[in-house]
Design a protein around this motif. Structure first.
Motif, short mmCIF file in Angstrom:
data_model
loop_
_atom_site.label_atom_id
_atom_site.label_comp_id
_atom_site.label_asym_id
_atom_site.label_seq_id
_atom_site.Cartn_x
_atom_site.Cartn_y
_atom_site.Cartn_z
N VAL A 135 0.84 -1.20 0.00
CA VAL A 135 0.00 0.00 0.00
C VAL A 135 0.87 1.25 0.00
O VAL A 135 0.61 2.23 -0.73
N MET A 136 1.94 1.24 0.81
CA MET A 136 2.83 2.40 0.87
C MET A 136 3.58 2.61 -0.44
O MET A 136 3.76 3.75 -0.89
N HIS A 137 4.02 1.52 -1.06
CA HIS A 137 4.70 1.65 -2.35
C HIS A 137 3.77 2.24 -3.41
O HIS A 137 4.21 3.06 -4.24
N GLU A 138 2.52 1.82 -3.39
CA GLU A 138 1.56 2.38 -4.36
C GLU A 138 1.38 3.88 -4.13
O GLU A 138 1.38 4.67 -5.07
N PHE A 139 1.24 4.27 -2.86
CA PHE A 139 1.08 5.69 -2.56
C PHE A 139 2.33 6.47 -2.96
O PHE A 139 2.23 7.60 -3.48
N ALA A 140 3.50 5.89 -2.75
CA ALA A 140 4.74 6.56 -3.14
C ALA A 140 4.82 6.76 -4.65
O ALA A 140 5.42 7.73 -5.14
N GLY A 141 4.19 5.85 -5.40
CA GLY A 141 4.17 6.00 -6.86
C GLY A 141 3.42 7.23 -7.31
O GLY A 141 3.69 7.78 -8.38
N TRP A 142 2.45 7.66 -6.50
CA TRP A 142 1.68 8.87 -6.84
C TRP A 142 2.26 10.13 -6.18
O TRP A 142 1.88 11.24 -6.53
N ASN A 143 3.13 9.94 -5.20
CA ASN A 143 3.68 11.07 -4.43
C ASN A 143 5.19 10.88 -4.32
O ASN A 143 5.67 10.19 -3.43
#
Length: 283
Positions: A135-143
């Motif tokens: 989940v954190m990696h996905e969020f990092a992909g957008w931010n």
């Protein structure tokens, strides 16, 4: 007639031995074992009796309270009595709240100028911290300015060893979204083994450590998010409240605590406000 070998099936544990053992377990790890759990404890201890070559629970209890027993048997006993029921993306609403509400607010508040610190407290076989890492990696992909670290702790050495390997049977990953499986999971090179391994980008963001909630604990820096779900249900009320107070001391102001849906903070005077069912903000 074939000869029999090995240790005979142990007799039923006496009430005296059960009381002595359950009190010891409660003191060491906080887990409360009422009388109704005696049959379960007997069943779980049978393997330890076989390993140690003992034919009775009384022999086991006597050994446990020797100096050698305290040194060699405490961790195996903890592995026996702890329950490690978990799955990937358990209670998925929590991860929706995390991605849609909490993380964007944290980015607005901090500008992403520091690392978000998460703690999976009672991580069992690792499904929860690996879910958090996805989940954190996905969020990092957008931010692009977003960075994070995950601490994952458990009292069970056996569970932590399994978690650190990051290898799971394929029938355990059904709750992981298909796009995440393709992106973050590695399949075994042996087609006869239905195994998958968490990818290196997930493993590298998680620090697995052993931690006993009955001991005092603190961290170098305050945490932003604590997941402690379906853990405190095994403790009595005073132990639960003491633990949550300690969690609050480890949380940043405006940090968040997630607990399980079978758990409650009702009646506890804690510096927390509820923002969603089983999700709390540190005030």
């Amino acid at each position: 007639m074939a000869a029999t070998t090995g240790i005979a099936h142990p007799r039923v544990m006496s009430s005296k031995s059960f009381q002595k053992l359950s009190q010891f377990i409660h003191t060491q790890v906080g887990i409360k074992l009422p009388q109704g759990k005696k049959v379960m404890l007997e069943a779980r201890l049978q393997k330890r009796l076989r390993v140690l070559g003992m034919d009775s629970y009384e022999s086991y209890v006597d050994f446990l309270f020797t100096e050698k027993g305290q040194q060699s048997e405490l961790r195996p006993l903890i592995d026996v009595v702890t329950t490690n029921t978990t799955e990937f993306f358990r209670e998925p609403k929590h991860f929706e709240i995390l991605v849609q509400d909490i993380l964007p607010e944290w980015m607005r508040r901090t500008g992403g100028h520091r690392t978000l610190r998460l703690w999976s407290a009672g991580c069992s076989f690792g499904m929860e911290p690996y879910t958090l890492s996805m989940v954190m990696h996905e969020f990092a992909g957008w931010n692009k300015s977003f960075s994070f670290s995950i601490l994952a702790t458990d009292i069970s050495t056996r569970a932590l060893q399994h978690a650190a390997r990051g290898v799971y049977e394929q029938d355990k990953i059904g709750s992981i979204p298909q796009q995440f499986r393709k992106k973050y999971l590695l399949r075994s090179k042996d087609p006869n083994k239905a195994l998958v391994r968490m990818g290196p980008e997930l493993r590298q963001t998680i620090d697995f450590r052993r931690l006993n909630f009955m001991e005092e604990f603190s961290f170098d820096k305050e945490l932003d998010i604590i997941f402690c779900r379906n853990v405190i249900i095994y403790f009595d009320k005073p132990t639960q409240e003491r633990l949550f107070r300690q969690f609050c001391r480890c949380l940043q102001k405006d940090g968040h605590l997630f607990i399980g849906h079978s758990e409650s903070l009702s009646g506890m005077a804690l510096p927390l406000e509820q923002i969603a069912p089983t999700v709390y903000r540190r005030v």
